[in-house]
Design a protein around this motif. Structure first.
Motif, PDB file in Angstrom:
ATOM      1  N   VAL A 126       0.804  -1.225   0.000  1.00 27.59           N
ATOM      2  CA  VAL A 126       0.000   0.000   0.000  1.00 27.59           C
ATOM      3  C   VAL A 126       0.841   1.280   0.000  1.00 27.59           C
ATOM      4  N   ASP A 170      -7.554   0.989   4.116  1.00 29.36           N
ATOM      5  CA  ASP A 170      -8.550   1.045   3.032  1.00 29.36           C
ATOM      6  C   ASP A 170      -9.575   2.141   3.292  1.00 29.36           C
ATOM      7  N   SER A 224      -7.964   5.502   2.612  1.00 30.48           N
ATOM      8  CA  SER A 224      -7.785   5.694   1.168  1.00 30.48           C
ATOM      9  C   SER A 224      -9.121   5.986   0.483  1.00 30.48           C
ATOM     10  N   PHE A 225     -10.135   5.220   0.829  1.00 30.34           N
ATOM     11  CA  PHE A 225     -11.447   5.349   0.188  1.00 30.34           C
ATOM     12  C   PHE A 225     -12.107   6.683   0.511  1.00 30.34           C
ATOM     13  N   VAL A 279     -13.169  -1.994   0.590  1.00 31.57           N
ATOM     14  CA  VAL A 279     -12.177  -3.002   0.950  1.00 31.57           C
ATOM     15  C   VAL A 279     -11.217  -3.224  -0.224  1.00 31.57           C
ATOM     16  N   GLY A 280      -9.918  -3.108   0.058  1.00 28.30           N
ATOM     17  CA  GLY A 280      -8.900  -3.262  -0.983  1.00 28.30           C
ATOM     18  C   GLY A 280      -8.590  -1.982  -1.731  1.00 28.30           C
ATOM     19  N   ASP A 281      -9.204  -0.858  -1.328  1.00 26.16           N
ATOM     20  CA  ASP A 281      -9.018   0.400  -2.071  1.00 26.16           C
ATOM     21  C   ASP A 281      -7.578   0.897  -2.019  1.00 26.16           C
ATOM     22  N   ALA A 282      -6.887   0.688  -0.894  1.00 28.14           N
ATOM     23  CA  ALA A 282      -5.516   1.193  -0.761  1.00 28.14           C
ATOM     24  C   ALA A 282      -4.576   0.549  -1.779  1.00 28.14           C
TER      25      ALA A 282
END
Length: 223
Positions: A94, A135, A138-139, A213-216
Motif C-alpha cells: 500500500v 482502506d 484511502s477510500f 475493501v482493498g481500495d488502498a
C-alpha cells in the motif's frame, strides 16, 4: 606671496583633495567588504542552522522509530515475528512506511489485549483492522492516523465517528446484528467483547458493500 610659495600651497591643496578622495574610496570599499562579509556570515549561519535542524529532525525520527519498535515488541510479545512480517508486506503493497504500520498494529493489539482477547487472536484482529483502516482512509480521502483513531473510538462505542461515512453502529444496528446472527444478546445484555466484535463485523460489511475493501492497494499508484 611668491610664485613658488603659491604653487606649493596650490599643490598641497590638490594633494589634500586627492588624499580625501582616496580615504573616501577606501571607506566605501571597507563598507562594501563589511556588507559582503555580513551577508556571507548570515548565509553560513542559515546553512549551519538548516544542517543542525536537519540533524535534530533525523535524530528525532530515529528516536521515534525506536520507541515504536519497542512498543510493538512489548504488546505483541510472542506474536511479534509474524506481525512484523505482515507489516513489511502490507507496507510494500500500500506504499506506507513500515514503522507506521507497526505503530497502527501496536495500537490495535493493545486495544484487543485490553479487551481480554488472547495474544494470538488479538494479533489476527490487529492485522485485519490495520489493513481495513488503511482502506477506509484511502477510500474516504483521510489520513491513516485519522482512520485509526475513528476505528478505535467506533469499536469502543462512539458510533458518531463513522456516521458520515455510511457506517451505522447505533444501538438498533447492533441489536439487529445479534438477532440476524443468532446471538442471544442485545446491547443491554451483551458483553463488551460481543459488542466490539459486532461493531467490527458491521464496519467490515459496510465497507465491503461500499467497495472500500482493498481500495488502498487498488489506488496505491495514483497521486
Amino acid at each position: 606671496m611668491s610664485k613658488v610659495k603659491g604653487t606649493a600651497i596650490i599643490k598641497l591643496k590638490l594633494d589634500d583633495a586627492e588624499l580625501n578622495r582616496g580615504l573616501k574610496a577606501a571607506q566605501d570599499n571597507f563598507k562594501r567588504l563589511g556588507a559582503n562579509i555580513a551577508k556571507a556570515g548570515l548565509s553560513l549561519v542559515a546553512i549551519g542552522g538548516a544542517g543542525i535542524a536537519g540533524f535534530f529532525a533525523t535524530a528525532k525520527a530515529a528516536g521515534d522509530a525506536q520507541e515504536i519498535i519497542s512498543r510493538f515488541n512489548a504488546v505483541f510479545r510472542d506474536q511479534a515475528g509474524g506481525a512484523r512480517e505482515f507489516a513489511k508486506i502490507l507496507a510494500n503493497d500500500v506504499g506506507r512506511a513500515e514503522t507506521d504500520i507497526l505503530d497502527a498494529l501496536s495500537s490495535y493489539q493493545a486495544f484487543f489485549v485490553g479487551l481480554g482477547k488472547g495474544s494470538a487472536e488479538s494479533a489476527k484482529l490487529s492485522k485485519e483492522l490495520t489493513a481495513l483502516a488503511i482502506d477506509f482512509a484511502s477510500f474516504n480521502n483521510i489520513t491513516d492516523g485519522d482512520a485509526q483513531r475513528r476505528f478505535i473510538s467506533a469499536l469502543a462505542g462512539s458510533s458518531e465517528v463513522v456516521d458520515k461515512y455510511g457506517i451505522n453502529l447505533k444501538k438498533a444496528a447492533l441489536d439487529n446484528f445479534f438477532l440476524s446472527n443468532g446471538i442471544d444478546a442485545t446491547t443491554a445484555t451483551a458483553t463488551e467483547q460481543q459488542k466490539v466484535m459486532a461493531r467490527l463485523a458491521i464496519i467490515t460489511e459496510s465497507m465491503g458493500s461500499q467497495g472500500a475493501v482493498g481500495d488502498a492497494i487498488r489506488t496505491s499508484d495514483s497521486f
